[in-house]
Design a protein around this motif. Structure first.
Motif, PDB file in Angstrom:
ATOM      1  N   SER A  35       0.818  -1.208   0.000  1.00 15.97           N
ATOM      2  CA  SER A  35       0.000   0.000   0.000  1.00 15.97           C
ATOM      3  C   SER A  35       0.856   1.263   0.000  1.00 15.97           C
ATOM      4  O   SER A  35       0.533   2.238  -0.677  1.00 15.97           O
ATOM      5  N   TYR A  38       2.796   1.426  -3.729  1.00 17.35           N
ATOM      6  CA  TYR A  38       2.030   1.457  -4.964  1.00 17.35           C
ATOM      7  C   TYR A  38       0.786   2.331  -4.912  1.00 17.35           C
ATOM      8  O   TYR A  38       0.277   2.724  -5.949  1.00 17.35           O
ATOM      9  N   SER A  39       0.259   2.602  -3.731  1.00 20.68           N
ATOM     10  CA  SER A  39      -0.966   3.391  -3.646  1.00 20.68           C
ATOM     11  C   SER A  39      -0.725   4.810  -4.159  1.00 20.68           C
ATOM     12  O   SER A  39       0.162   5.523  -3.699  1.00 20.68           O
ATOM     13  N   HIS A  41       0.374   5.656  -7.084  1.00 20.30           N
ATOM     14  CA  HIS A  41       1.460   5.737  -8.073  1.00 20.30           C
ATOM     15  C   HIS A  41       1.065   4.880  -9.281  1.00 20.30           C
ATOM     16  O   HIS A  41       1.358   3.685  -9.334  1.00 20.30           O
ATOM     17  N   TYR A  42       0.421   5.509 -10.234  1.00 15.01           N
ATOM     18  CA  TYR A  42      -0.088   4.774 -11.393  1.00 15.01           C
ATOM     19  C   TYR A  42       1.040   4.180 -12.222  1.00 15.01           C
ATOM     20  O   TYR A  42       0.922   3.058 -12.730  1.00 15.01           O
ATOM     21  N   LEU A  45       2.255   0.965 -10.640  1.00 14.42           N
ATOM     22  CA  LEU A  45       1.298  -0.131 -10.813  1.00 14.42           C
ATOM     23  C   LEU A  45       1.391  -0.719 -12.224  1.00 14.42           C
ATOM     24  O   LEU A  45       1.355  -1.935 -12.395  1.00 14.42           O
ATOM     25  N   GLU A 114      -5.525   0.201  -9.765  1.00 12.09           N
ATOM     26  CA  GLU A 114      -5.167   0.212  -8.348  1.00 12.09           C
ATOM     27  C   GLU A 114      -6.193  -0.545  -7.516  1.00 12.09           C
ATOM     28  O   GLU A 114      -5.828  -1.386  -6.683  1.00 12.09           O
ATOM     29  N   THR A 115      -7.473  -0.291  -7.734  1.00 10.50           N
ATOM     30  CA  THR A 115      -8.514  -0.978  -6.970  1.00 10.50           C
ATOM     31  C   THR A 115      -8.502  -2.473  -7.256  1.00 10.50           C
ATOM     32  O   THR A 115      -8.653  -3.291  -6.346  1.00 10.50           O
ATOM     33  N   PHE A 118      -5.455  -4.071  -5.514  1.00  6.52           N
ATOM     34  CA  PHE A 118      -5.640  -4.107  -4.059  1.00  6.52           C
ATOM     35  C   PHE A 118      -6.684  -5.139  -3.676  1.00  6.52           C
ATOM     36  O   PHE A 118      -6.566  -5.790  -2.627  1.00  6.52           O
TER      37      PHE A 118
END
Length: 329
Positions: A35, A38-39, A41-42, A45, A114-115, A118
């Motif tokens: 998290s 990478y959260s 940070h497109y 990902l 991202e979703t 995750f």
């Protein structure tokens, strides 16, 4: 390119491009590491998906044959080649475009990358639930149900690709059958459910578990011959369906758990397979379970037991997803 070095939550060094190099080799990420790095940070990902084969790393223009530029803002590859359609005319740009998600695992969803990633990390963890997914990702129950089906599909594919025999001469495999289901009115024995057959090798720790239609000698023997190498010492209970194992090239030992758990004469026991059943029952979904999805639930339980460290499951899953849905050439 360097291999991916382990990165744990207890590490004192911050996660950077140096601590998480390209071309991942068995990623080892905790939820905190995943998290934090990478959260939001497109680009990271997309690079993660490319390193694991989920997305293309490069594309070439079909008109000029030159390599296209990755445009993260437009989520695709674009050709910037300029050409003059007619002599003495102003040059024009080729402007060829290819969506990076076309034909990949992400093309089946409306969720952002991202979703989706995750959700996958949560799904293969030990603390996944609909409540956690609703709280952490703000997803509806329908979206959670659909993505759970997508994830089970990938894991079933992984189980099929990694099916192999266990045991061999000089090794011992414990076998047993059990019924997964529920008791009618919560009394007496299980009346509705699915029969399962499991085998566990003491020496290697390898195991298999498969659904069976019944527990007849013909059905169980077919599974044993498919999953256990001939010459293996097989330990079972005294169920008469196993009486033919000695005639099929196996060394057969029996133990009657109604009398004792360890045979005092031949030292045969099935304690390991009992522990394996306990782990499988804990890992297999109990609520909202549909009979036609039972193979998927069982595959998820097998996947989690095979990768007992939760930090390695995410890597294994996205590699399996890339194997099932490789990017088009």
């Amino acid at each position: 390119m360097a291999n991916c070095a382990p990165a744990t939550a207890s590490s004192s060094e911050p996660l950077t491009n140096e601590t998480l190099p390209r071309t991942c080799n068995n990623c080892y990420l905790s939820y905190k590491d995943f998290s934090c790095y990478y959260s939001g940070h497109y680009d990271r990902l997309i690079q993660l998906c490319q390193d694991h084969g989920l997305l293309k790393k490069q594309a070439f223009c079909p008109h000029c044959g030159k390599e296209c530029r990755l445009d993260l803002l437009k989520k695709g590859f674009r050709c910037d080649r300029s050409y003059a359609p007619y002599r003495k005319k102003a040059k024009k740009r080729c402007d060829y475009y290819l969506n990076i998600f076309k034909g990949t695992w992400f093309s089946r969803t409306r969720l952002d990358v991202e979703t989706a990633l995750f959700f996958v990390y949560l799904y293969v963890s030990d603390f996944f639930s609909y409540r956690v997914a609703r709280t952490e990702l703000a997803l509806s129950d329908m979206a959670i149900n659909d993505w759970s089906s997508f994830a089970r599909e990938v894991i079933v594919h992984w189980c099929i690709r990694h099916k192999k025999q266990i045991g061999g001469p000089g090794t011992t495999v414990e076998i047993d059958e059990a019924k997964f289901g529920k008791r009618k009115y919560n009394v007496d024995r299980v009346s509705e459910g699915q029969w399962m057959f499991c085998g566990f090798c003491r020496q290697t720790g390898q195991f298999f578990v498969v659904p069976v239609t019944d527990t007849t000698s013909k059905t169980l023997l077919a599974v044993i011959m498919e999953y256990i190498v001939p010459g293996t010492t097989v330990v079972s209970d005294c169920w008469r369906a196993y009486d033919c194992l000695g005639d099929e090239g196996y060394v057969h030992l029996t133990v009657s758990r109604a009398i004792n758990f360890v045979d005092p004469v031949i030292d045969a026991h099935s304690n390991a397979i009992a522990r394996r059943w306990s782990k499988l029952r804990e890992t297999t979904a109990r609520c909202g379970r549909r009979r036609y999805n039972f193979v998927g639930y069982l595959s998820v339980a097998y996947f989690k037991l095979h990768f007992q460290d939760p930090k390695t499951r995410f890597h294994a899953f996205i590699k399996a997803a890339a194997d099932l849905y490789p990017p088009p050439l």
